[in-house]
Design a protein around this motif. Sequence first.
Motif, PDB file in Angstrom:
ATOM      1  N   SER A 249     -17.256  15.903   4.841  1.00 53.03           N
ATOM      2  CA  SER A 249     -16.365  15.092   4.019  1.00 53.03           C
ATOM      3  C   SER A 249     -14.931  15.066   4.535  1.00 53.03           C
ATOM      4  CB  SER A 249     -16.386  15.598   2.574  1.00 53.03           C
ATOM      5  OG  SER A 249     -15.949  16.948   2.512  1.00 53.03           O
ATOM      6  N   LEU A 250     -14.480  16.161   5.159  1.00 56.21           N
ATOM      7  CA  LEU A 250     -13.102  16.202   5.646  1.00 56.21           C
ATOM      8  C   LEU A 250     -12.893  15.184   6.765  1.00 56.21           C
ATOM      9  CD1 LEU A 250     -12.627  20.085   5.751  1.00 56.21           C
ATOM     10  CD2 LEU A 250     -11.878  18.512   3.958  1.00 56.21           C
ATOM     11  N   GLU A 251     -13.826  15.127   7.705  1.00 51.95           N
ATOM     12  CA  GLU A 251     -13.747  14.139   8.782  1.00 51.95           C
ATOM     13  C   GLU A 251     -13.830  12.725   8.215  1.00 51.95           C
ATOM     14  OE1 GLU A 251     -16.119  16.491  12.399  1.00 51.95           O
ATOM     15  OE2 GLU A 251     -17.209  15.158  11.053  1.00 51.95           O
ATOM     16  N   ASP A 252     -14.823  12.520   7.356  1.00 44.25           N
ATOM     17  CA  ASP A 252     -15.064  11.175   6.819  1.00 44.25           C
ATOM     18  C   ASP A 252     -13.852  10.665   6.053  1.00 44.25           C
ATOM     19  OD1 ASP A 252     -16.885   8.897   6.226  1.00 44.25           O
ATOM     20  OD2 ASP A 252     -16.643   9.613   4.170  1.00 44.25           O
ATOM     21  N   ARG A 253     -13.196  11.551   5.316  1.00 41.51           N
ATOM     22  CA  ARG A 253     -12.010  11.146   4.536  1.00 41.51           C
ATOM     23  C   ARG A 253     -10.892  10.670   5.457  1.00 41.51           C
ATOM     24  NH1 ARG A 253     -10.704  15.918   1.903  1.00 41.51           N
ATOM     25  NH2 ARG A 253     -12.585  15.539   0.687  1.00 41.51           N
ATOM     26  N   ILE A 254     -10.678  11.382   6.566  1.00 43.41           N
ATOM     27  CA  ILE A 254      -9.628  10.999   7.510  1.00 43.41           C
ATOM     28  C   ILE A 254      -9.938   9.637   8.129  1.00 43.41           C
ATOM     29  CG2 ILE A 254      -8.518  11.575   9.708  1.00 43.41           C
ATOM     30  CD1 ILE A 254      -8.939  14.548   8.964  1.00 43.41           C
ATOM     31  N   VAL A 255     -11.183   9.438   8.550  1.00 41.78           N
ATOM     32  CA  VAL A 255     -11.579   8.161   9.147  1.00 41.78           C
ATOM     33  C   VAL A 255     -11.408   7.029   8.143  1.00 41.78           C
ATOM     34  CG1 VAL A 255     -13.493   6.835  10.139  1.00 41.78           C
ATOM     35  CG2 VAL A 255     -13.174   9.238  10.767  1.00 41.78           C
ATOM     36  N   LYS A 256     -11.888   7.228   6.939  1.00 39.75           N
ATOM     37  CA  LYS A 256     -11.800   6.198   5.902  1.00 39.75           C
ATOM     38  C   LYS A 256     -10.346   5.838   5.600  1.00 39.75           C
ATOM     39  CE  LYS A 256     -13.137   5.307   1.097  1.00 39.75           C
ATOM     40  NZ  LYS A 256     -13.808   5.869  -0.111  1.00 39.75           N
ATOM     41  N   GLN A 257      -9.496   6.850   5.445  1.00 34.16           N
ATOM     42  CA  GLN A 257      -8.093   6.606   5.111  1.00 34.16           C
ATOM     43  C   GLN A 257      -7.343   5.963   6.280  1.00 34.16           C
ATOM     44  OE1 GLN A 257      -6.737  10.481   3.839  1.00 34.16           O
ATOM     45  NE2 GLN A 257      -7.548  10.240   1.763  1.00 34.16           N
ATOM     46  N   THR A 258      -7.648   6.383   7.504  1.00 32.93           N
ATOM     47  CA  THR A 258      -6.970   5.799   8.666  1.00 32.93           C
ATOM     48  C   THR A 258      -7.369   4.346   8.845  1.00 32.93           C
ATOM     49  OG1 THR A 258      -6.968   7.980   9.718  1.00 32.93           O
ATOM     50  CG2 THR A 258      -6.451   6.101  11.115  1.00 32.93           C
ATOM     51  N   PHE A 259      -8.647   4.053   8.715  1.00 30.94           N
ATOM     52  CA  PHE A 259      -9.100   2.658   8.768  1.00 30.94           C
ATOM     53  C   PHE A 259      -8.410   1.838   7.683  1.00 30.94           C
ATOM     54  CE2 PHE A 259     -13.592   3.024  10.915  1.00 30.94           C
ATOM     55  CZ  PHE A 259     -12.972   3.333  12.117  1.00 30.94           C
ATOM     56  N   ALA A 260      -8.361   2.377   6.462  1.00 36.95           N
ATOM     57  CA  ALA A 260      -7.756   1.651   5.341  1.00 36.95           C
ATOM     58  C   ALA A 260      -6.285   1.358   5.609  1.00 36.95           C
ATOM     59  CB  ALA A 260      -7.913   2.450   4.054  1.00 36.95           C
ATOM     60  N   GLY A 261      -5.574   2.340   6.177  1.00 37.91           N
ATOM     61  CA  GLY A 261      -4.163   2.138   6.494  1.00 37.91           C
ATOM     62  C   GLY A 261      -3.958   1.051   7.531  1.00 37.91           C
ATOM     63  N   LEU A 262      -4.821   1.022   8.547  1.00 37.11           N
ATOM     64  CA  LEU A 262      -4.712   0.017   9.597  1.00 37.11           C
ATOM     65  C   LEU A 262      -5.138  -1.366   9.103  1.00 37.11           C
ATOM     66  CD1 LEU A 262      -6.165   2.116  12.551  1.00 37.11           C
ATOM     67  CD2 LEU A 262      -3.788   1.375  12.305  1.00 37.11           C
ATOM     68  N   ALA A 263      -5.953  -1.402   8.051  1.00 38.45           N
ATOM     69  CA  ALA A 263      -6.433  -2.677   7.502  1.00 38.45           C
ATOM     70  C   ALA A 263      -5.512  -3.224   6.420  1.00 38.45           C
ATOM     71  CB  ALA A 263      -7.845  -2.499   6.933  1.00 38.45           C
ATOM     72  N   GLU A 264      -4.497  -2.456   6.062  1.00 42.27           N
ATOM     73  CA  GLU A 264      -3.616  -2.851   4.966  1.00 42.27           C
ATOM     74  C   GLU A 264      -2.571  -3.856   5.438  1.00 42.27           C
ATOM     75  OE1 GLU A 264      -1.314  -0.521   1.370  1.00 42.27           O
ATOM     76  OE2 GLU A 264      -1.140   0.286   3.397  1.00 42.27           O
ATOM     77  N   GLY A 265      -2.349  -4.871   4.641  1.00 45.26           N
ATOM     78  CA  GLY A 265      -1.334  -5.869   4.954  1.00 45.26           C
ATOM     79  C   GLY A 265      -0.024  -5.539   4.267  1.00 45.26           C
ATOM     80  N   CYS A 266       0.602  -6.555   3.723  1.00 49.26           N
ATOM     81  CA  CYS A 266       1.910  -6.415   3.086  1.00 49.26           C
ATOM     82  C   CYS A 266       1.899  -5.361   1.994  1.00 49.26           C
ATOM     83  CB  CYS A 266       2.331  -7.766   2.498  1.00 49.26           C
ATOM     84  SG  CYS A 266       3.838  -7.695   1.510  1.00 49.26           S
ATOM     85  N   THR A 267       2.908  -4.493   2.011  1.00 47.39           N
ATOM     86  CA  THR A 267       3.028  -3.437   0.990  1.00 47.39           C
ATOM     87  C   THR A 267       4.220  -3.670   0.069  1.00 47.39           C
ATOM     88  OG1 THR A 267       4.285  -2.081   2.575  1.00 47.39           O
ATOM     89  CG2 THR A 267       1.899  -1.704   2.446  1.00 47.39           C
ATOM     90  N   CYS A 268       4.803  -4.857   0.121  1.00 52.52           N
ATOM     91  CA  CYS A 268       5.933  -5.165  -0.765  1.00 52.52           C
ATOM     92  C   CYS A 268       5.477  -5.194  -2.224  1.00 52.52           C
ATOM     93  CB  CYS A 268       6.530  -6.524  -0.406  1.00 52.52           C
ATOM     94  SG  CYS A 268       7.294  -6.602   1.225  1.00 52.52           S
ATOM     95  N   PRO A 269       6.358  -4.834  -3.142  1.00 55.55           N
ATOM     96  CA  PRO A 269       6.012  -4.958  -4.567  1.00 55.55           C
ATOM     97  C   PRO A 269       5.644  -6.398  -4.901  1.00 55.55           C
ATOM     98  CG  PRO A 269       8.011  -3.671  -4.298  1.00 55.55           C
ATOM     99  CD  PRO A 269       7.683  -4.227  -2.940  1.00 55.55           C
ATOM    100  N   LYS A 270       4.698  -6.561  -5.817  1.00 53.37           N
ATOM    101  CA  LYS A 270       4.226  -7.904  -6.166  1.00 53.37           C
ATOM    102  C   LYS A 270       5.331  -8.776  -6.750  1.00 53.37           C
ATOM    103  CE  LYS A 270      -0.612  -6.622  -6.850  1.00 53.37           C
ATOM    104  NZ  LYS A 270      -1.764  -6.575  -7.794  1.00 53.37           N
ATOM    105  N   SER A 271       6.387  -8.135  -7.242  1.00 56.24           N
ATOM    106  CA  SER A 271       7.503  -8.901  -7.823  1.00 56.24           C
ATOM    107  C   SER A 271       8.360  -9.600  -6.763  1.00 56.24           C
ATOM    108  CB  SER A 271       8.395  -7.972  -8.652  1.00 56.24           C
ATOM    109  OG  SER A 271       8.904  -6.915  -7.836  1.00 56.24           O
ATOM    110  N   PHE A 272       8.199  -9.178  -5.470  1.00 54.01           N
ATOM    111  CA  PHE A 272       9.000  -9.804  -4.410  1.00 54.01           C
ATOM    112  C   PHE A 272       8.494 -11.227  -4.158  1.00 54.01           C
ATOM    113  CE2 PHE A 272      10.951  -6.095  -1.789  1.00 54.01           C
ATOM    114  CZ  PHE A 272      11.333  -5.462  -2.966  1.00 54.01           C
ATOM    115  N   PRO A 273       9.386 -12.204  -4.093  1.00 56.17           N
ATOM    116  CA  PRO A 273       8.935 -13.590  -3.866  1.00 56.17           C
ATOM    117  C   PRO A 273       8.388 -13.816  -2.458  1.00 56.17           C
ATOM    118  CG  PRO A 273      11.337 -13.465  -3.848  1.00 56.17           C
ATOM    119  CD  PRO A 273      10.840 -12.118  -4.286  1.00 56.17           C
TER     120      PRO A 273
END
Length: 315
Positions: A249-273
Motif C-alpha cells: 500500500s505504501l508504494e501504491d499510494r505514492i504512485v497514485k498520488q504522483t499520477f494524480a498530481g501530474l494529471a491535475e490542471g488548474c488549482t485556482c479557487p473556483k471564485s477566480f474568473p
Amino acid sequence: MSESVEFSHRPVLLDECIEALAISPNGIYVDGTAGGAGHSSVIASHLGEGGMLLALDQDETAVAVATERLSTYGERARVVRSNFCEVGSVCESLGINAINGMLLDLGVSSYQLDTAERGFSYQADAPLDMRMDRRNPLTARKIVNEYSEDALRRILFEYGEERFSSRIASNIIRERERAPIETTGELVEIIKRSIPSAKRDGGHHPAKRSFQALRIEVNAELDVIAPAIRSAVRLLKPGGRIAIITFHSLEDRIVKQTFAGLAEGCTCPKSFPVCVCGKRPIVKVVSRKPILPSDEELAINPRARSAKLRVAEKL
C-alpha cells in the motif's frame, strides 16, 4: 544456496503491462527494473529494427543475467546498471532525449528472496544484508545494530505498518546490548518473541512486516518513486505511457498520488474568473482503479497476489 542459483523471475501482470505500454515497433522503451529480464524480453520481442529497449537494474547479478538473456536482440536491447531514479541521466548519457514508454516492477525480486545469503528472506538464516545494490554501504545489520530505538520503532511502524513496532524495537536494543545481531534467524526470533501468539496474523509470517520495513529503509525504496515518475514523464513523448507495478500500500499510494498530481490542471479557487496559476495537466491516468492479477495468474504465481498496476499517459 549459492550465487550461481538460476535467476528465475516470473513476470507479474505481463500481458497487462504489454497492453498498457501500447508498444510501437520503432519506439524506445525503458524497463527500469529489469530483474531476470522477464518483462524486458517480451518488450524487446515486440520491437522492430528501429526500436530500442533500455533495461536498468541496480543489482549486479540481475544486470549480468539480463545482459545474457537480451543478447539475442542485439542493438535493440541495452542493459545498464543503475537505479531507475537515474533514468534521466542514463538516457542523456546514451543520447536518448525522449522515450515512448517506461515500466517499473517495484519491490524485491524472486531471485533476491530465494537467494538466502542476500538476507531478504525471513525463511532462511543468513547474514543481515537486504541490499539490492551491494555498492550501498547501508545494510540491515547496520540498521538493526546502530539505529536508535526511536528510529527503529519509526521504521517498523511507518514502512512495515507493524502494530508491535515499539516492542520489537525495545527487544532489538536489549538483545544487541548483549551481542551484535548478525543474522536473519536471530532477528526473526526477536520479532517472534515480541508479538503475542494470540495477536499474530495466521496468514502471514510474524516477521514479514518488519523485514519489509528494513528492506525499504536499506534501499530507500519509497524515496525514489515520485522523483523517478517525474523524470520518466519528462522523457515521455506525447502519447507515451508509464506503467508501474506495486506490491504494498505504501508504494501504491505514492504512485497514485504522483499520477494524480501530474494529471491535475488548474488549482485556482473556483471564485477566480480566469486561471492565474497556469497549471496544466501533464498526463492522463489511464486506469483510475489499479489493474489486478487474474485468478489464472494467481494460481500459477501466488507471489503476484498483492500486485497492482497503474498506468498514465503523457498528454
